[in-house]
Design an enzyme around this catalytic site. Structure first.
Site, PDB file in Angstrom:
ATOM      1  N   ASP A  22      -9.657   0.556  20.796  1.00 29.20           N
ATOM      2  CA  ASP A  22     -10.657   0.249  21.082  1.00 29.20           C
ATOM      3  C   ASP A  22     -10.963  -1.098  22.271  1.00 29.20           C
ATOM      4  O   ASP A  22     -11.147  -2.590  21.300  1.00 29.20           O
ATOM      5  CB  ASP A  22     -11.628  -0.070  19.827  1.00 29.20           C
ATOM      6  CG  ASP A  22     -12.951  -0.721  20.171  1.00 29.20           C
ATOM      7  OD1 ASP A  22     -13.765  -1.316  21.434  1.00 29.20           O
ATOM      8  OD2 ASP A  22     -13.973  -1.532  19.555  1.00 29.20           O
ATOM      9  N   CYS A  48      -5.144  11.305   8.567  1.00 30.53           N
ATOM     10  CA  CYS A  48      -3.701  12.408   9.368  1.00 30.53           C
ATOM     11  C   CYS A  48      -4.564  13.193   9.722  1.00 30.53           C
ATOM     12  O   CYS A  48      -3.566  13.793  10.554  1.00 30.53           O
ATOM     13  CB  CYS A  48      -2.725  12.297   8.292  1.00 30.53           C
ATOM     14  SG  CYS A  48      -2.198  10.316   8.252  1.00 30.53           S
ATOM     15  N   GLU A 106       0.681  -1.067  -0.075  1.00 33.08           N
ATOM     16  CA  GLU A 106      -0.091  -0.332   0.032  1.00 33.08           C
ATOM     17  C   GLU A 106       0.672   1.092  -0.209  1.00 33.08           C
ATOM     18  O   GLU A 106       1.730   1.016   0.652  1.00 33.08           O
ATOM     19  CB  GLU A 106      -0.888   0.300   1.427  1.00 33.08           C
ATOM     20  CG  GLU A 106      -1.690  -1.209   0.729  1.00 33.08           C
ATOM     21  CD  GLU A 106      -3.043  -1.001   2.305  1.00 33.08           C
ATOM     22  OE1 GLU A 106      -2.956  -0.161   3.487  1.00 33.08           O
ATOM     23  OE2 GLU A 106      -3.302  -2.449   2.678  1.00 33.08           O
ATOM     24  N   HIS A 135      -8.108  12.370   4.449  1.00 29.87           N
ATOM     25  CA  HIS A 135      -7.102  12.613   4.681  1.00 29.87           C
ATOM     26  C   HIS A 135      -6.919  12.253   6.263  1.00 29.87           C
ATOM     27  O   HIS A 135      -7.342  13.698   7.139  1.00 29.87           O
ATOM     28  CB  HIS A 135      -6.621  13.542   4.453  1.00 29.87           C
ATOM     29  CG  HIS A 135      -6.009  13.591   3.313  1.00 29.87           C
ATOM     30  ND1 HIS A 135      -5.726  13.030   2.207  1.00 29.87           N
ATOM     31  CD2 HIS A 135      -6.808  15.182   2.105  1.00 29.87           C
ATOM     32  CE1 HIS A 135      -5.450  13.471   1.023  1.00 29.87           C
ATOM     33  NE2 HIS A 135      -6.478  14.894   1.286  1.00 29.87           N
TER      34      HIS A 135
END
Length: 897
Positions: free
Chosen positions: A651, A865, A583, A863
């Site tokens: 989580d 980030c 990726e 985005h």
């Protein structure tokens, strides 16, 4: 004898007051001779030697010399070869009665006879003031307190409940309050006078004592107002006393000589009058009092005070004033009193906390409210800049320091855990050095001096008298610039005030910023070190870089982290950069967020075998029968630490006992309530049962059963031969404690110790334990439980041509608010990279919605980030909803935009 003494008092009344009679009367147990005859000699000598009373210095010097001559005649100097004919050690002094020695001591003083060097009046009363912070106090020989005369020879005013009530009634009868105003002004403006007021006294039927209480014309300065033991002595009612207890009421370490119930009744009677009658005078007096005390503590180093207890008496009385949080008191008097109180040595502050906890519980909430109002008023009304910030305003910092005393008093007044709950390494540290840090997370962060003096820690408070959250001050937390506060915290200059050292007053969201700055600075430091190593020819990676495959996420992550932990654990403090193989996304924070979420989903899954899920709470717990090695649990601890260190919310659903254990406290019976409510209720029924037939009713022995991960039933004996030992009324508490200890500590000791060790590898130098309590660390790890999209909408910003009134923006929020909670979490995940709410709520996310071209069939893009959502200007709300739902339901992975 009493008649002779009273005759002398009548003849030389003014003279006795100005010299030493009442001073030494309090020391009568220290002298073997007849005290009255001895000091009649002294006073007579003074009278024939001087036309006017001696000054303080001359009187003290003369008194000391006479006492030295007296003990030289009775005890000697200790030199067996002494040739002084006036010294008992020489053998030339005939056997003298105490009275003869007293008379001869005065003659020797008048003749300026030889005095042996070794002779000291060892029995003279001395008061030791314990040294405190920054050496504000010194250990000094101090003369006895004179309850009726000041340093200038004048009588000190003072108050009792009876006197104040008499003045109030007299003023009401005369319809003139000048006497009350004058009395309050004189007493409450003088620390000496106030320290002598409202003292505990023994009940007496003496007519003279009753007369003193009722005397209308001498309420402030009765010439015979010595302590009541002395009055009874003059009447021939003296009784034998313990020589170590010269006063009627000597407080122990957590007691006080102030009659606090009497103070409260007196103030209640005072405020039954209209406030405008006296309050202005009282406020002015308190301001003067606070100024004088602060001057004494800062400049004169408290040498003007006879004892620290006298000074504490003043603060105990003034902080009982019920109107401290109102109008003039708040603006003028309270912050001045806080400034004075904040100058007290740590030892004195600790005693004040103990006294408040023991005797002033009902007063603590009102006092906290007054301090909170003062801080809030000063924050809102202040004009702060980068050059003059809230840390520089003593009107804010002083009440914060006082609030810390109140904070610990609240813990002492509540429920405290026993010391046995400190984890092993913590207990050894605390026992070997009292001043050592008791922090489990950071061994390099020193313990708060006041907490050390009191011997407590915030973790010890199972249930404080005042909830911890009541100490938060939101206006102050919002006004603090945490970057500057962090710089003050790190500053080596002791005068720099940092709220990070008073973290109890800050909200968790603000404290998170302090932790963020600490983490970022540490990351930048590691980056600089890598650069320097590269310059000298030893290149290193400035980041903690992990390259993982999505289909082998756990294996790849744990292997790489294990290598880092073994080779160079300090690399764990570098900024984390994650790369998914195949990726193209560049990690500016969003990739790391997804990495942590995927790791947590997989590794905390019960099918993985390292953790189990509690049936009644659905919380995660360590599998006591796990086959995984310690290294695996250590790596999970590293992952949790890295999430905190890199400001990522996870989580995970741990019970609160996990966070308490991470901070250095063992699990206890009370933790079962959160860990397993069903089991806790059952155990409570057993603990509350009062019948004598417990063995027959419950049939419970000290052998307990539990199921492993495969569902098989196993047994454990809490004590040797536990299967034969039934739970009874006599041992039920022991059973409950042992059972809780087994479930929460011993059964998972190996797994948890490894997990905690990994967590500490990342957070060992962090101020985590300084700033956060267990419930706050849970928020830090898991985020807030408040999921409010209205907060997110109010905090969102718009770019690229969008405004809050744009049609596409309005349609977006209509769709967002109409989504079910699960879809809202997916939208949050799509936009920010995490479906968790940060500490402080969704308003902390600062999401940005930017226009991404005109109407089209393209899906929205995020985005993660930077929390930016690129939203095309869709023409209809139906089209926007269709494209948005597709984006949030089918998005996964990172591609090049």
């Amino acid at each position: 004898m009493s008649i002779i003494v009273l005759q002398y008092i009548e003849s030389y009344h003014e003279y006795f007051l100005s010299v030493v009679f009442f001073e030494i009367l309090q020391e009568r147990h220290k002298y073997p001779c007849d005290l009255y005859i001895f000091y009649i000699y002294i006073c007579h000598f003074y009278r024939v030697r001087a036309e006017s009373p001696c000054s303080d210095m001359k009187r003290a010097a003369a008194k000391k010399l006479i006492e030295r001559y007296f003990y030289q005649l009775t005890d000697g100097c200790g030199n067996p070869h002494c040739d002084n004919q006036h010294c008992a050690s020489s053998g030339k002094v005939t056997n003298l009665t105490p009275n003869q020695a007293a008379a001869q001591a005065i003659q020797l003083f008048s003749q300026e006879a030889r005095l042996c060097d070794g002779t000291q009046p060892s029995k003279v009363a001395r008061t030791t003031i314990e040294p405190g912070q920054t050496s504000l106090a010194k250990s000094l020989p101090v003369k006895s307190v004179n309850p009726t005369s000041s340093d200038e020879g004048k009588q000190e005013p003072y108050l009792t409940e009876a006197k104040l009530l008499y003045i109030i009634e007299k003023c009401k009868a005369e319809d003139s309050y000048s006497l009350l105003i004058r009395t309050l002004g004189e007493v409450f403006s003088s620390g000496k006078a106030l320290s002598l007021s409202f003292q505990k006294t023994e009940k007496s039927n003496s007519p003279l004592v009753a007369l003193l209480e009722r005397a209308p014309d001498t309420l402030l300065r009765p010439p015979a107002d010595l302590n009541k033991e002395a009055v009874r002595s003059l009447q021939g009612e003296d009784k034998e006393e313990d020589s170590s207890d010269p006063s009627p009421t000597v407080p122990n370490n957590d007691d006080t000589s102030v009659d606090l119930p009497s103070v409260r009744r007196a103030f209640e009677a005072l405020w039954s009058l209209p406030g405008e009658v006296f309050e202005s005078a009282l406020v002015n007096a308190l301001v003067t009092l606070a100024d004088d005390i602060e001057l004494d503590l800062r400049v004169f180093r408290i040498v003007r005070w006879d004892s620290m207890d006298s000074l504490l008496n003043v603060f105990l009385i003034v902080f009982e004033i019920p109107m401290l949080g109102n109008s003039e008191y708040l603006e003028l008097a309270l912050h001045m009193l806080c400034k004075a109180l904040s100058c007290l040595p740590i030892v004195a502050q600790a005693k004040l906390a103990r006294v408040w906890a023991k005797h002033c519980k009902s007063r603590l909430p009102n006092l906290l409210q007054a301090l909170q109002e003062l801080i809030t008023v000063k924050v809102i009304g202040g004009s702060f800049t980068r050059d003059y910030c809230v840390q520089d305003a003593d009107t804010i910092t002083a009440p914060t320091k006082v609030m810390k005393i109140l904070y610990y008093a609240s813990m002492l007044a509540g429920e405290l855990d026993p010391p046995e709950l400190i984890l092993g390494d913590e207990a050894e540290s605390a026992s070997s050095d009292k001043t050592a840090s008791r922090s489990a997370i950071s061994g390099q962060i020193p313990q708060d001096p006041l907490a050390t003096e009191l011997g407590i820690n915030a973790l010890d408070a199972r249930k404080p008298f005042i909830p911890f959250t009541d100490f938060y001050n939101e206006p102050l937390s919002d006004a603090i610039e945490m970057d500057k506060d962090f710089a003050y915290y790190k500053s080596e200059e002791p005068m720099k005030f940092s709220f990070m050292n008073y973290a109890f007053v800050l909200t968790p969201a603000t404290k998170t910023l302090g932790l963020y700055y600490d983490n970022r600075i540490r990351m930048y430091s590691e980056r600089r070190m890598s650069f320097l190593q590269t310059v000298v020819g030893q290149p290193t990676n400035p980041y903690l870089r992990l390259k993982v495959r999505r289909d082998h996420l756990i294996d790849d992550a744990l292997v790489e982290l294990e290598m880092v932990a073994m080779e160079n654990p300090s690399d764990l403090k570098k900024q984390l950069v994650v790369e998914f193989e195949g990726e193209q996304g560049v990690d500016e924070g969003g990739v790391s967020k997804e990495f942590f979420q995927l790791v947590v989903e997989e590794i905390f899954n019960p099918d993985y075998g390292m953790f189990t899920t509690q049936e009644d709470t659905q919380m995660t717990w360590f599998n006591p029968t796990s086959f995984e090695s310690d290294a695996q649990f250590t790596l999970i601890g590293i992952v949790l630490g890295l999430a905190i260190y890199n400001n990522v919310i996870l989580d995970v659903r741990f019970p609160m006992v996990v966070y308490r254990k991470l901070l250095g406290r063992k699990g206890a019976f009370a933790d079962l309530e959160d860990w397993s409510p069903t089991l806790y209720r059952t155990m409570k029924e057993l603990m509350e049962y009062t019948g004598d037939d417990m063995p027959e009713t419950f049939m419970q022995t000290f052998r307990v059963g539990y199921r492993d991960v495969f569902g098989s039933l196993s047994f454990h004996e809490l004590k040797e031969n536990g299967d034969e030992l039934y739970v009874t009324q006599g041992n039920k508490k022991e059973f409950a404690d042992l059972y809780a200890d087994f479930l929460l500590n011993k059964s998972v000791e190996r797994q948890f110790n490894a997990f905690r060790r990994g967590f500490q590898m990342v957070t060992d130098e962090s101020p985590l334990a300084l700033l956060f309590r267990p419930e706050e660390i849970e928020q830090l790890v898991c985020g807030s439980k408040i999921f409010d999209f209205a907060e997110l909408e109010a905090a969102t910003e718009y770019e690229g041509g969008y405004t809050v009134d744009s049609e596409a923006v309005r349609n977006f929020w209509r769709v967002a608010h109409s989504l079910p909670p699960e879809s809202q979490r997916r939208l949050l995940q799509f936009t920010t990279g995490s479906d968790r709410v940060p500490v402080g709520g969704l308003s902390r996310l600062k999401m940005v919605i930017a226009r991404h071209g005109p109407d089209s069939d393209r899906l929205p893009i995020a985005h993660t980030c930077f929390n930016v959502l690129l939203l095309p200007d869709y023409s209809t709300i139906e089209k926007l909803q269709d494209r948005l739902l597709k984006a949030i339901n089918y998005s996964k992975g990172f591609g090049m935009l």
